[in-house]
Motif scaffolding. Structure first.
Motif, PDB file in Angstrom:
ATOM      1  N   ALA A 196       0.473  -1.110  -0.176  1.00 22.61           N
ATOM      2  CA  ALA A 196      -0.418  -0.008   0.097  1.00 22.61           C
ATOM      3  C   ALA A 196       1.037   1.476  -0.026  1.00 22.61           C
ATOM      4  CB  ALA A 196      -0.794  -0.269   0.738  1.00 22.61           C
ATOM      5  N   ILE A 200       0.709   3.701  -3.165  1.00 24.37           N
ATOM      6  CA  ILE A 200      -0.234   4.775  -2.648  1.00 24.37           C
ATOM      7  C   ILE A 200      -0.412   6.337  -3.307  1.00 24.37           C
ATOM      8  CG2 ILE A 200       0.905   6.016  -0.715  1.00 24.37           C
ATOM      9  CD1 ILE A 200      -1.572   6.214   0.612  1.00 24.37           C
ATOM     10  N   PRO A 204      -3.720   4.530  -6.265  1.00 23.90           N
ATOM     11  CA  PRO A 204      -4.721   4.259  -5.900  1.00 23.90           C
ATOM     12  C   PRO A 204      -5.363   3.383  -5.274  1.00 23.90           C
ATOM     13  CG  PRO A 204      -4.947   5.994  -6.638  1.00 23.90           C
ATOM     14  CD  PRO A 204      -3.470   5.300  -7.216  1.00 23.90           C
ATOM     15  N   GLU A 205      -5.912   2.576  -6.281  1.00 22.77           N
ATOM     16  CA  GLU A 205      -7.232   1.401  -5.787  1.00 22.77           C
ATOM     17  C   GLU A 205      -6.065   0.722  -5.858  1.00 22.77           C
ATOM     18  OE1 GLU A 205      -9.857   1.671  -6.171  1.00 22.77           O
ATOM     19  OE2 GLU A 205     -10.196   4.039  -6.728  1.00 22.77           O
ATOM     20  N   GLN A 206      -5.308  -0.047  -6.282  1.00 22.19           N
ATOM     21  CA  GLN A 206      -4.617  -1.311  -5.823  1.00 22.19           C
ATOM     22  C   GLN A 206      -3.609  -0.963  -4.232  1.00 22.19           C
ATOM     23  OE1 GLN A 206      -1.606  -3.070  -8.160  1.00 22.19           O
ATOM     24  NE2 GLN A 206      -3.089  -2.108 -10.059  1.00 22.19           N
ATOM     25  N   ALA A 207      -3.489   0.487  -3.506  1.00 20.59           N
ATOM     26  CA  ALA A 207      -3.391   0.199  -2.504  1.00 20.59           C
ATOM     27  C   ALA A 207      -4.139   0.511  -1.577  1.00 20.59           C
ATOM     28  CB  ALA A 207      -3.052   1.891  -2.204  1.00 20.59           C
ATOM     29  N   ARG A 208      -5.785   0.848  -2.463  1.00 16.90           N
ATOM     30  CA  ARG A 208      -7.091   0.614  -1.396  1.00 16.90           C
ATOM     31  C   ARG A 208      -7.009  -0.952  -1.554  1.00 16.90           C
ATOM     32  NH1 ARG A 208     -10.883   3.963  -1.221  1.00 16.90           N
ATOM     33  NH2 ARG A 208     -10.481   5.838  -2.261  1.00 16.90           N
ATOM     34  N   THR A 209      -6.866  -1.479  -2.138  1.00 15.51           N
ATOM     35  CA  THR A 209      -7.350  -3.027  -2.206  1.00 15.51           C
ATOM     36  C   THR A 209      -5.953  -4.154  -1.217  1.00 15.51           C
ATOM     37  OG1 THR A 209      -7.837  -2.904  -4.105  1.00 15.51           O
ATOM     38  CG2 THR A 209      -7.333  -5.526  -3.525  1.00 15.51           C
ATOM     39  N   LEU A 211      -5.107  -2.827   0.911  1.00 17.93           N
ATOM     40  CA  LEU A 211      -5.433  -1.925   3.006  1.00 17.93           C
ATOM     41  C   LEU A 211      -6.717  -2.337   3.253  1.00 17.93           C
ATOM     42  CD1 LEU A 211      -5.216   2.574   1.982  1.00 17.93           C
ATOM     43  CD2 LEU A 211      -4.066   1.006   4.033  1.00 17.93           C
ATOM     44  N   ALA A 212      -7.660  -2.833   2.181  1.00 13.60           N
ATOM     45  CA  ALA A 212      -8.914  -3.703   3.035  1.00 13.60           C
ATOM     46  C   ALA A 212      -8.651  -4.647   2.971  1.00 13.60           C
ATOM     47  CB  ALA A 212     -10.039  -4.193   1.191  1.00 13.60           C
ATOM     48  N   LYS A 215      -7.027  -4.571   6.710  1.00 16.48           N
ATOM     49  CA  LYS A 215      -8.726  -4.778   7.596  1.00 16.48           C
ATOM     50  C   LYS A 215      -8.777  -6.027   7.686  1.00 16.48           C
ATOM     51  CE  LYS A 215     -12.950  -3.053   7.909  1.00 16.48           C
ATOM     52  NZ  LYS A 215     -14.220  -1.973   7.470  1.00 16.48           N
TER      53      LYS A 215
END
Length: 367
Positions: A196, A200, A204-209, A211-212, A215
């Motif tokens: 991430a 980032i 950013p979309e892959q970074a969001r993945t 981070l998900a 989580k």
């Protein structure tokens, strides 16, 4: 305190019994023996009263009871009552483990009874044999009670030791479970966090993945830790915290390029299913640590007498973000799991990558 109360109750009960029987025996043997007077009643009270001192001075209390019995007979009082407290004292002495003192006192009392009977004119062999038989039966009965109590105590100690051993094994199992849960999920979180941070700004979309995934992994580790720790609490169910039914979720969360293959299917014992899951989990953790870009094939083959697990990766030219942390207890831990079930595990280089193979024995499938 309770034992003290019981001794007082027993003393009062035995005192009443001996005094009442003393009067009854005196009436029944009138003309043959002396009537029980104040001195005789005092001697009858000695044995019951010495019960209160038995726990602290067992040998002295038994000797005092024997002496009071001898004095009672020498006083010419009616036969019967004092023998009760003397028999109890000798029996307790044997049961408490002071066997030599008990047998020595029994021998002295037997000799006294025989000599007294001979001097009193009861010189028949029947009388001699009757007294000897009574004393022998009393001591043998006490020995049998002692043996039964010792065996029960030995059994209780063995059961307690077995309980402690099982508890220790459970704690070791839970510690291994906790290690595997933390090692896999924290490694995954670390890898995804690094990904991430790297992506980032540009993607950013892959970074969001990523981070998900972090989580989900953090939620998973908290849930599994709670499950493992609950097992340590009294009354908690002893159930596996993870099984092969969760492999698809494990693969999805790993962030790796994994192909999962299952050949056959059959019910598995809980301990085998848990071990198989942890072996696959630890293998994927090692790939994430050392070769996150590798392709992985996880193969589970359900055979008639064993479950074969093989996790193979193709290797990677780029070191993983956790590779610099060095080796841990992953492979030894997997090998311990397999060995504990009577299986075997091998791990080593395979072509340009790495391969883990485990064979876990299975019980014969019931028809």
């Amino acid at each position: 305190m309770k034992k003290r109360v019981k001794h007082v109750e027993l003393t009062l009960a035995l005192l009443a019994v001996q005094l009442v029987l003393g009067q009854g025996a005196s009436v029944g043997q009138r003309g043959q023996r002396e009537p029980v007077d104040a001195y005789g009643n005092a001697l009858l009270a000695v044995g019951p009263l010495l019960i209160l001192a038995r726990r602290r001075w067992p040998i002295a209390a038994t000797a005092g009871t024997a002496a009071a019995t001898a004095l009672y007979l020498l006083g010419g009082y009616a036969y019967g009552p004092p023998f009760i407290s003397m028999a109890l004292m000798l029996g307790w002495l044997v049961i408490d483990g002071r066997r030599w003192a008990a047998w020595a006192m029994a021998a002295v009392m037997l000799a006294f009874f025989e000599v007294y009977a001979w001097l009193a004119g009861n010189q028949s062999w029947f009388h001699v044999v009757a007294i000897s038989t009574f004393m022998a039966l009393l001591m043998v009965a006490a020995e049998l009670v002692r043996i039964v109590r010792e065996r029960r105590a030995t059994t209780a100690r063995a059961e307690e030791e077995e309980h402690r051993r099982q508890a220790s094994e459970e704690r070791l199992t839970m510690a291994r479970e906790l290690h595997d849960v933390l090692a896999h999920n924290i490694s995954l979180i670390h890898v995804q966090a690094a990904t991430a941070l790297h992506l980032i700004d540009d993607q950013p979309e892959q970074a969001r993945t990523a981070l998900a995934t972090i989580k989900a992994a953090s939620k998973e580790v908290l849930g599994e830790m709670r499950s493992v720790l609950n097992v340590l609490r009294d009354g908690a169910p002893r159930t596996p915290t993870a099984g092969l039914g969760h492999l698809d979720d494990l693969v999805a969360r790993s962030g790796l390029n994994v192909v999962l293959k299952r050949l056959g299917t059959r019910p598995l014992p809980p301990q085998v299913e848990r071990a198989a899951y942890r072996i696959v989990q630890e293998s994927l953790t090692n790939v994430a640590r050392h070769a996150p870009d590798a392709s992985v094939v996880a193969r589970l083959e359900y055979r008639e007498d064993e479950l074969m697990i093989r996790v193979t990766d193709t290797g990677s030219s780029t070191p993983g973000v956790l590779a610099e942390l060095g080796g841990g207890n992953g492979i030894p831990g997997m090998r311990e799991r397999a060995t504990a079930l009577g299986g075997v595990l091998s791990a080593g280089p395979h072509g340009s990558g790495f391969q883990v193979t485990a064979r876990l024995p299975l019980p014969e499938e019931r028809s």
